[in-house]
Design a protein around this motif. Structure first.
Motif, PDB file in Angstrom:
ATOM      1  N   ALA A 268       0.796  -1.219   0.000  1.00 44.43           N
ATOM      2  CA  ALA A 268       0.000   0.000   0.000  1.00 44.43           C
ATOM      3  C   ALA A 268       0.831   1.273   0.000  1.00 44.43           C
ATOM      4  O   ALA A 268       0.277   2.373   0.058  1.00 44.43           O
ATOM      5  CB  ALA A 268      -0.939  -0.003   1.213  1.00 44.43           C
ATOM      6  N   GLY A 269       2.166   1.138  -0.046  1.00 41.90           N
ATOM      7  CA  GLY A 269       3.008   2.324  -0.009  1.00 41.90           C
ATOM      8  C   GLY A 269       2.917   3.052   1.313  1.00 41.90           C
ATOM      9  O   GLY A 269       3.126   4.259   1.402  1.00 41.90           O
ATOM     10  N   ASP A 270       2.610   2.289   2.373  1.00 38.58           N
ATOM     11  CA  ASP A 270       2.398   2.891   3.699  1.00 38.58           C
ATOM     12  C   ASP A 270       3.474   2.479   4.703  1.00 38.58           C
ATOM     13  O   ASP A 270       3.243   2.479   5.911  1.00 38.58           O
ATOM     14  CB  ASP A 270       1.017   2.520   4.234  1.00 38.58           C
ATOM     15  N   GLY A 295       7.677  -1.262   1.059  1.00 37.76           N
ATOM     16  CA  GLY A 295       6.774  -0.310   1.707  1.00 37.76           C
ATOM     17  C   GLY A 295       6.556   0.959   0.933  1.00 37.76           C
ATOM     18  O   GLY A 295       6.023   1.941   1.456  1.00 37.76           O
ATOM     19  N   THR A 296       6.963   0.962  -0.328  1.00 36.89           N
ATOM     20  CA  THR A 296       6.887   2.190  -1.129  1.00 36.89           C
ATOM     21  C   THR A 296       5.915   2.083  -2.293  1.00 36.89           C
ATOM     22  O   THR A 296       5.861   2.967  -3.148  1.00 36.89           O
ATOM     23  CB  THR A 296       8.281   2.542  -1.667  1.00 36.89           C
ATOM     24  N   THR A 324       4.071  -5.995  10.706  1.00 36.21           N
ATOM     25  CA  THR A 324       3.824  -4.740  11.407  1.00 36.21           C
ATOM     26  C   THR A 324       4.742  -3.654  10.853  1.00 36.21           C
ATOM     27  O   THR A 324       5.848  -3.935  10.395  1.00 36.21           O
ATOM     28  CB  THR A 324       4.066  -4.866  12.925  1.00 36.21           C
ATOM     29  N   LYS A 325       4.246  -2.431  10.905  1.00 29.45           N
ATOM     30  CA  LYS A 325       5.044  -1.279  10.478  1.00 29.45           C
ATOM     31  C   LYS A 325       5.970  -0.853  11.622  1.00 29.45           C
ATOM     32  O   LYS A 325       5.902  -1.387  12.728  1.00 29.45           O
ATOM     33  CB  LYS A 325       4.115  -0.132  10.077  1.00 29.45           C
ATOM     34  N   GLY A 326       6.778   0.149  11.351  1.00 33.84           N
ATOM     35  CA  GLY A 326       7.724   0.629  12.358  1.00 33.84           C
ATOM     36  C   GLY A 326       7.059   1.130  13.624  1.00 33.84           C
ATOM     37  O   GLY A 326       7.635   1.070  14.715  1.00 33.84           O
TER      38      GLY A 326
END
Length: 356
Positions: A268-270, A295-296, A324-326
């Motif tokens: 999702a580029g998120d 992630g882009t 999971t994201k950062g």
């Protein structure tokens, strides 16, 4: 009824009068303009503190909090037999396993939305729920049946919108309904976190028309191209709950026909980075798609060929990994642009007997 709009005082910016308030608690059943309340309902201002916790409001300056057995209710003008989705924002406060009941009367349209998992770093999530209007005037009820020791514990609710849904039909070029996910619930233009679609086993009344979300307590995320990378068009679905949630649609098929399922898998580029894996199932066939995300944004196209074995075929998508994201929030692969085409086997032309 407009195609989409905020419910009357759906952002709770019209406040109760001070003589109908006891500190933050609203005392009169009709004290909040355009709403009827029952139980322990609080009127919350952005920046208000609860102990050491700062309460934030996603839209404007005010929201409501529903304590144990508390509810808010509003009558809405709709068009009979049309489909509608409700989108609203909710935040957990101090309870660990909160759920919200959303219902429309006359019913029996009701759903339980699990909100114990938080999918954003802000603490606010937006949820969607759908219904079919039985009459031209219906009553929407959002109810918290919590059983917390502190009656003030309960979810914050804000920004309640309604949108008319126009469920698309299958076509000759795609036997799946809404395979591109362009038809779905309202997404707040200024909310960069998408909309969560909770478990629903009725595709007729899904906020994502045609699709069912199969899970006990987890969701999928409906995202838009204004805030996310979307493989095609303006909308897609992010599988944010790993193996705990499946996205599914049942299709009418003819046994014995050769079928081809095509779909896009991406990110999702998120900031959701890592090794992603999506499993697509159709009939007895399955395909596993590996996608290494930075992630882009970006996506890959996949396909699955199978033979239909029954007159109903299930198309299912599952993410086999938890990512999971950062900031610690859950994320996952994006699925979009799904198509299914089946063709009959060509029969050789019948041989004719020549008469001598």
């Amino acid at each position: 009824m407009h195609n989409v709009g905020l419910l009357l005082n759906g952002n709770f910016e019209y406040s109760p009068s001070k003589d109908q308030m006891n500190d933050t608690r609203v005392m009169g059943d009709y004290a909040i303009p355009y709403w009827k309340i029952t139980g322990f309902v609080e009127y919350i201002s952005s920046g208000q503190k609860q102990g050491d916790m700062l309460l934030t409001v996603p839209e404007g300056a005010h929201a409501v909090r529903l304590g144990n057995e508390a509810s808010i209710e509003q009558e809405i003008s709709v068009t009979r037999d049309m489909y509608y989705s409700i989108t609203f924002s909710a935040a957990r406060t101090c309870a660990q396993s909160e759920k919200l009941n959303v219902s429309v009367a006359p019913g029996p349209e009701s759903g339980e939305l699990p909100i114990q998992t938080v999918y954003t770093s802000s603490g606010w999530d937006s949820y969607a729920w759908a219904f079919k209007a039985k009459l031209g005037l219906v009553s929407l009820l959002i109810h918290n049946h919590g059983e917390e020791e502190d009656p003030a514990c309960g979810p914050l609710i804000d920004a309640i919108f309604i949108k008319t849904l126009y469920p698309p039909n299958a076509t000759q070029g795609n036997m799946l309904k809404n395979g591109d996910f362009e038809e779905g619930p309202y997404i707040f233009p200024d909310a960069p976190w998408g909309v969560l679609v909770p478990p629903n086993t009725e595709d007729d009344h899904s906020p994502l028309p045609g699709w069912m979300v199969m899970s006990y307590t987890k969701v999928v995320k409906y995202i838009d191209s204004a805030h996310f990378a979307v493989p095609r068009g303006a909308r897609a679905v992010e599988l944010v709950s790993g193996l705990e949630t499946a996205l599914m649609q049942e299709v009418s098929t003819v046994s014995g026909r050769s079928c081809r399922l095509e779909f896009s898998v991406g990110d999702a580029g998120d900031g959701c980075a890592g090794s992603m894996q999506v499993r697509g199932y159709a009939g007895q066939g399955s395909a596993t798609v590996q996608y290494n995300s930075h992630g882009t944004g970006g996506h890959t196209r996949a396909s699955l060929e199978f033979a239909a074995e029954e007159n109903r075929t299930r198309v299912v998508f599952v993410s086999s990994s938890y990512i999971t994201k950062g900031d610690g929030t859950l994320c996952g692969p994006v699925v979009d642009d799904v198509s299914l085409v089946c063709v009959s086997h060509q029969q050789p032309p019948a041989r004719r007997l020549r008469r001598l």
